[in-house]
Scaffold this motif. Sequence first.
Motif, PDB file in Angstrom:
ATOM      1  N   SER A  11       0.810  -1.215   0.000  1.00 58.68           N
ATOM      2  CA  SER A  11       0.000   0.000   0.000  1.00 58.68           C
ATOM      3  C   SER A  11       0.844   1.266   0.000  1.00 58.68           C
ATOM      4  O   SER A  11       0.505   2.245  -0.672  1.00 58.68           O
ATOM      5  CB  SER A  11      -0.952  -0.010   1.198  1.00 58.68           C
ATOM      6  OG  SER A  11      -0.237  -0.218   2.407  1.00 58.68           O
ATOM      7  N   PHE A  12       1.954   1.290   0.749  1.00 52.16           N
ATOM      8  CA  PHE A  12       2.742   2.517   0.811  1.00 52.16           C
ATOM      9  C   PHE A  12       3.461   2.803  -0.505  1.00 52.16           C
ATOM     10  O   PHE A  12       3.939   3.920  -0.723  1.00 52.16           O
ATOM     11  CB  PHE A  12       3.740   2.491   1.971  1.00 52.16           C
ATOM     12  CG  PHE A  12       4.651   1.286   2.000  1.00 52.16           C
ATOM     13  CD1 PHE A  12       5.755   1.212   1.186  1.00 52.16           C
ATOM     14  CD2 PHE A  12       4.384   0.240   2.865  1.00 52.16           C
ATOM     15  CE1 PHE A  12       6.593   0.117   1.221  1.00 52.16           C
ATOM     16  CE2 PHE A  12       5.220  -0.863   2.908  1.00 52.16           C
ATOM     17  CZ  PHE A  12       6.330  -0.933   2.075  1.00 52.16           C
ATOM     18  N   VAL A  30       8.878   3.992   6.733  1.00 54.51           N
ATOM     19  CA  VAL A  30       8.770   4.139   5.282  1.00 54.51           C
ATOM     20  C   VAL A  30       8.683   5.609   4.908  1.00 54.51           C
ATOM     21  O   VAL A  30       9.352   6.079   3.976  1.00 54.51           O
ATOM     22  CB  VAL A  30       7.538   3.379   4.749  1.00 54.51           C
ATOM     23  CG1 VAL A  30       7.247   3.759   3.299  1.00 54.51           C
ATOM     24  CG2 VAL A  30       7.745   1.873   4.854  1.00 54.51           C
ATOM     25  N   LYS A  31       7.879   6.353   5.624  1.00 55.18           N
ATOM     26  CA  LYS A  31       7.674   7.766   5.291  1.00 55.18           C
ATOM     27  C   LYS A  31       8.958   8.576   5.428  1.00 55.18           C
ATOM     28  O   LYS A  31       9.181   9.516   4.659  1.00 55.18           O
ATOM     29  CB  LYS A  31       6.570   8.354   6.178  1.00 55.18           C
ATOM     30  CG  LYS A  31       5.175   7.839   5.834  1.00 55.18           C
ATOM     31  CD  LYS A  31       4.113   8.460   6.715  1.00 55.18           C
ATOM     32  CE  LYS A  31       2.724   7.996   6.308  1.00 55.18           C
ATOM     33  NZ  LYS A  31       1.666   8.619   7.117  1.00 55.18           N
ATOM     34  N   HIS A  73     -10.208  10.796  -0.395  1.00 54.43           N
ATOM     35  CA  HIS A  73      -9.448  11.788   0.372  1.00 54.43           C
ATOM     36  C   HIS A  73      -8.666  12.710  -0.557  1.00 54.43           C
ATOM     37  O   HIS A  73      -8.637  13.940  -0.349  1.00 54.43           O
ATOM     38  CB  HIS A  73      -8.485  11.066   1.325  1.00 54.43           C
ATOM     39  CG  HIS A  73      -7.505  11.971   1.998  1.00 54.43           C
ATOM     40  ND1 HIS A  73      -7.842  12.808   3.041  1.00 54.43           N
ATOM     41  CD2 HIS A  73      -6.171  12.184   1.773  1.00 54.43           C
ATOM     42  CE1 HIS A  73      -6.776  13.493   3.429  1.00 54.43           C
ATOM     43  NE2 HIS A  73      -5.752  13.137   2.675  1.00 54.43           N
ATOM     44  N   VAL A  74      -8.034  12.133  -1.577  1.00 55.05           N
ATOM     45  CA  VAL A  74      -7.282  12.940  -2.537  1.00 55.05           C
ATOM     46  C   VAL A  74      -8.221  13.924  -3.245  1.00 55.05           C
ATOM     47  O   VAL A  74      -7.899  15.104  -3.407  1.00 55.05           O
ATOM     48  CB  VAL A  74      -6.557  12.040  -3.550  1.00 55.05           C
ATOM     49  CG1 VAL A  74      -5.940  12.872  -4.675  1.00 55.05           C
ATOM     50  CG2 VAL A  74      -5.475  11.215  -2.853  1.00 55.05           C
ATOM     51  N   ALA A  75      -9.383  13.421  -3.667  1.00 51.81           N
ATOM     52  CA  ALA A  75     -10.343  14.296  -4.353  1.00 51.81           C
ATOM     53  C   ALA A  75     -10.776  15.454  -3.468  1.00 51.81           C
ATOM     54  O   ALA A  75     -10.888  16.603  -3.923  1.00 51.81           O
ATOM     55  CB  ALA A  75     -11.560  13.482  -4.791  1.00 51.81           C
ATOM     56  N   ASP A  76     -11.002  15.163  -2.193  1.00 43.98           N
ATOM     57  CA  ASP A  76     -11.440  16.211  -1.271  1.00 43.98           C
ATOM     58  C   ASP A  76     -10.295  17.160  -0.924  1.00 43.98           C
ATOM     59  O   ASP A  76     -10.477  18.380  -0.856  1.00 43.98           O
ATOM     60  CB  ASP A  76     -11.995  15.584   0.006  1.00 43.98           C
ATOM     61  CG  ASP A  76     -13.283  14.804  -0.237  1.00 43.98           C
ATOM     62  OD1 ASP A  76     -13.962  15.093  -1.252  1.00 43.98           O
ATOM     63  OD2 ASP A  76     -13.589  13.899   0.548  1.00 43.98           O
ATOM     64  N   ARG A  77      -9.126  16.599  -0.701  1.00 42.72           N
ATOM     65  CA  ARG A  77      -7.983  17.416  -0.271  1.00 42.72           C
ATOM     66  C   ARG A  77      -7.609  18.462  -1.315  1.00 42.72           C
ATOM     67  O   ARG A  77      -7.240  19.588  -0.985  1.00 42.72           O
ATOM     68  CB  ARG A  77      -6.783  16.517   0.011  1.00 42.72           C
ATOM     69  CG  ARG A  77      -5.636  17.230   0.695  1.00 42.72           C
ATOM     70  CD  ARG A  77      -4.435  16.288   0.822  1.00 42.72           C
ATOM     71  NE  ARG A  77      -3.414  16.843   1.692  1.00 42.72           N
ATOM     72  CZ  ARG A  77      -2.569  17.810   1.353  1.00 42.72           C
ATOM     73  NH1 ARG A  77      -2.650  18.336   0.127  1.00 42.72           N
ATOM     74  NH2 ARG A  77      -1.660  18.252   2.195  1.00 42.72           N
ATOM     75  N   PHE A  78      -7.714  18.085  -2.592  1.00 43.12           N
ATOM     76  CA  PHE A  78      -7.336  18.998  -3.668  1.00 43.12           C
ATOM     77  C   PHE A  78      -8.551  19.635  -4.352  1.00 43.12           C
ATOM     78  O   PHE A  78      -8.412  20.265  -5.398  1.00 43.12           O
ATOM     79  CB  PHE A  78      -6.461  18.266  -4.684  1.00 43.12           C
ATOM     80  CG  PHE A  78      -5.135  17.824  -4.122  1.00 43.12           C
ATOM     81  CD1 PHE A  78      -4.089  18.717  -3.972  1.00 43.12           C
ATOM     82  CD2 PHE A  78      -4.948  16.511  -3.713  1.00 43.12           C
ATOM     83  CE1 PHE A  78      -2.879  18.320  -3.433  1.00 43.12           C
ATOM     84  CE2 PHE A  78      -3.743  16.089  -3.172  1.00 43.12           C
ATOM     85  CZ  PHE A  78      -2.708  17.004  -3.025  1.00 43.12           C
ATOM     86  N   GLY A  79      -9.727  19.439  -3.772  1.00 44.06           N
ATOM     87  CA  GLY A  79     -10.925  20.078  -4.310  1.00 44.06           C
ATOM     88  C   GLY A  79     -11.237  19.686  -5.731  1.00 44.06           C
ATOM     89  O   GLY A  79     -11.682  20.518  -6.540  1.00 44.06           O
ATOM     90  N   LEU A  80     -11.053  18.415  -6.065  1.00 45.36           N
ATOM     91  CA  LEU A  80     -11.187  17.986  -7.454  1.00 45.36           C
ATOM     92  C   LEU A  80     -12.637  17.818  -7.899  1.00 45.36           C
ATOM     93  O   LEU A  80     -12.941  17.952  -9.084  1.00 45.36           O
ATOM     94  CB  LEU A  80     -10.440  16.664  -7.662  1.00 45.36           C
ATOM     95  CG  LEU A  80      -8.935  16.680  -7.360  1.00 45.36           C
ATOM     96  CD1 LEU A  80      -8.344  15.301  -7.584  1.00 45.36           C
ATOM     97  CD2 LEU A  80      -8.224  17.730  -8.210  1.00 45.36           C
ATOM     98  N   ALA A  92       3.150  16.327   1.394  1.00 46.92           N
ATOM     99  CA  ALA A  92       2.232  16.396   2.534  1.00 46.92           C
ATOM    100  C   ALA A  92       1.204  15.279   2.469  1.00 46.92           C
ATOM    101  O   ALA A  92       0.855  14.678   3.494  1.00 46.92           O
ATOM    102  CB  ALA A  92       1.548  17.765   2.569  1.00 46.92           C
ATOM    103  N   LEU A  93       0.727  14.976   1.264  1.00 49.52           N
ATOM    104  CA  LEU A  93      -0.265  13.907   1.102  1.00 49.52           C
ATOM    105  C   LEU A  93       0.301  12.575   1.552  1.00 49.52           C
ATOM    106  O   LEU A  93      -0.342  11.828   2.301  1.00 49.52           O
ATOM    107  CB  LEU A  93      -0.714  13.836  -0.357  1.00 49.52           C
ATOM    108  CG  LEU A  93      -1.603  12.641  -0.739  1.00 49.52           C
ATOM    109  CD1 LEU A  93      -2.930  12.697   0.000  1.00 49.52           C
ATOM    110  CD2 LEU A  93      -1.818  12.597  -2.253  1.00 49.52           C
TER     111      LEU A  93
END
Length: 570
Positions: free
Chosen positions: A69-70, A238-239, A102-109, A79-80
């Motif tokens: 997954s990572f 990992v991060k 989450h990606v869609a919401d975070r970047f207002g897509l 940041a994401l």
Amino acid sequence: MSADVSLGAARPSVGVHDLLIVGAGFAGMYMLHRARGLGLDATVLEAGDDVGGTWYWNRYPGARCDIESFEYSYAFDEALQQEWVWTERYAPQAEILRYAQHVADRFGLRRDIRFRTRVVSAHYDAAAQRWNVGTEAGDTLQARWVVMATGCLSAARVPELPGAADFRGRQLHTGRWPHEPVSFAGQRVGVIGTGSSGIQAIPVIAREAAQLVVFQRTPGYSLPAFNRPLPREALDEVKRDYPALRKRARESMAGVAGYPVPTRSAFDVDEAERDRIYETHWRAGRTSIGRSFTDLLTDAEANRTAADFVRAKIRASVADPGLAETLLPRHAIATKRVCLDSGYYETYNRDNVRLVDLRRTPIERLTPDGIRIAGEDIALDAIVYATGYDAMTGALLAMDIRGRDGLALREAWQAGPRTQLGLMTAGFPNLFFVTGPGSPSVLSNVIVCIEQHVDWIAGLLRALRSRGAGVVEPTLEAQDAWVAHVNALAARTLYMDADSWYLGANVPGKPRVFMPYVGGVGPYRRLCDQIAADGYPGFRFSAAGAPTELSADPSAVPPAVPPAVPPAVP
């Protein structure tokens, strides 16, 4: 992407856009994000009612990723990738879908995505230098550029079986699973197909159903996933290493940083050492066994050593020796998709599970109460089709796409798909494919390839503006050179000997052409970068609003032949 210069002029009227993107999966969302950074008016057209693409549609029991997954995640935003917390080594469908949301919401897509909008046509108007994109609802939208982010495995394929309309039970396809919960408790269930989705779904369904009958045509190789919860401290480690990990992935053959780089032939070591190496790959819980040695995908005898190792593991997992033999794959390992499983072979030790070998007893027809094979009626309450997809080209050719002079894409690809770098096709100006045929795509961690393709397309759009151009397409000469290169590399491998969906062998009547690029993610990226650095030789540019050619270079950059060892199938 604040460094990008604006490409957008005055905002177009309703229905006219700079860029239309078809599909709101990982490719479509990232393309939208990059388009905004370029100052473009961009809209995504999505058939579903939410983002996620593959992970929106594939909700079958047991669905999960087979890349850790990572690594199966975006790398474009630091940041994401630091803020998202993965909970399992191999994320399940629901978690990956939440990540996409989450990606869609975070970047207002979402504000630039038209959901429940299925594209059925795209016709190029050469005089206006625009694409007219038609939807199932009858709407027409116009755009200068169109990006097809439709996915390589999105056109679900249901076999045409006699009597299908007569069956009174429920029929489901793994790639078009209902959004509401499906219960098989107390039911007699048939699963047709033992590819990746079947291998994931079968153990889960077997634990719930009263009886499960698996209909197998061609067995495949599957290795244990050893999936487990992902401790926060492991993810944090990992991060901390993400920059180096992402760099290794981008430069690797399969787009996976965790895969080893082989340096020896299978015959450079003795049998005991070879088996020890295979055992290490087996216990790693990855599909990397095909990358154990340099010659596993080019030498049949070398490949047999790995295949025999896995076949021995299958025999050890299945109590009935005769049943185990039926489950043994016979093709060269890694020439079809290698799967990861959670107790797949052990599932056949259950008293409520039966395996039907369709090569010995093919399906005659569906009946109102089940499936008939060789005169035997098997009673079923539900049938699950785990029969895969019309891969790589199916979603594109399902649309009526017409380029210059009305040329249909289906006609241009009549003998198999033909692209330049998997990104564009001659005769179809300003039309781009993300992870299209002729690119590494399905032989890799696809998100790594998605980001590379989208970034390359964004760079080409910037080049258009700097040249004062509005139209770009590959030259036929460059395209022919790339297709020849793709075919030549594939011909050096064992891939060509397997009846796989990489070749279109699962779809009757589909041209048998090896569609992905076996040269590897890293070498492919370097080729693309060199073409961009050299000013896009092999692509023809035309001025915006002018039918005359602005600049053209019919020569293709002769591709440097990558290493002989292609990537393993993730």
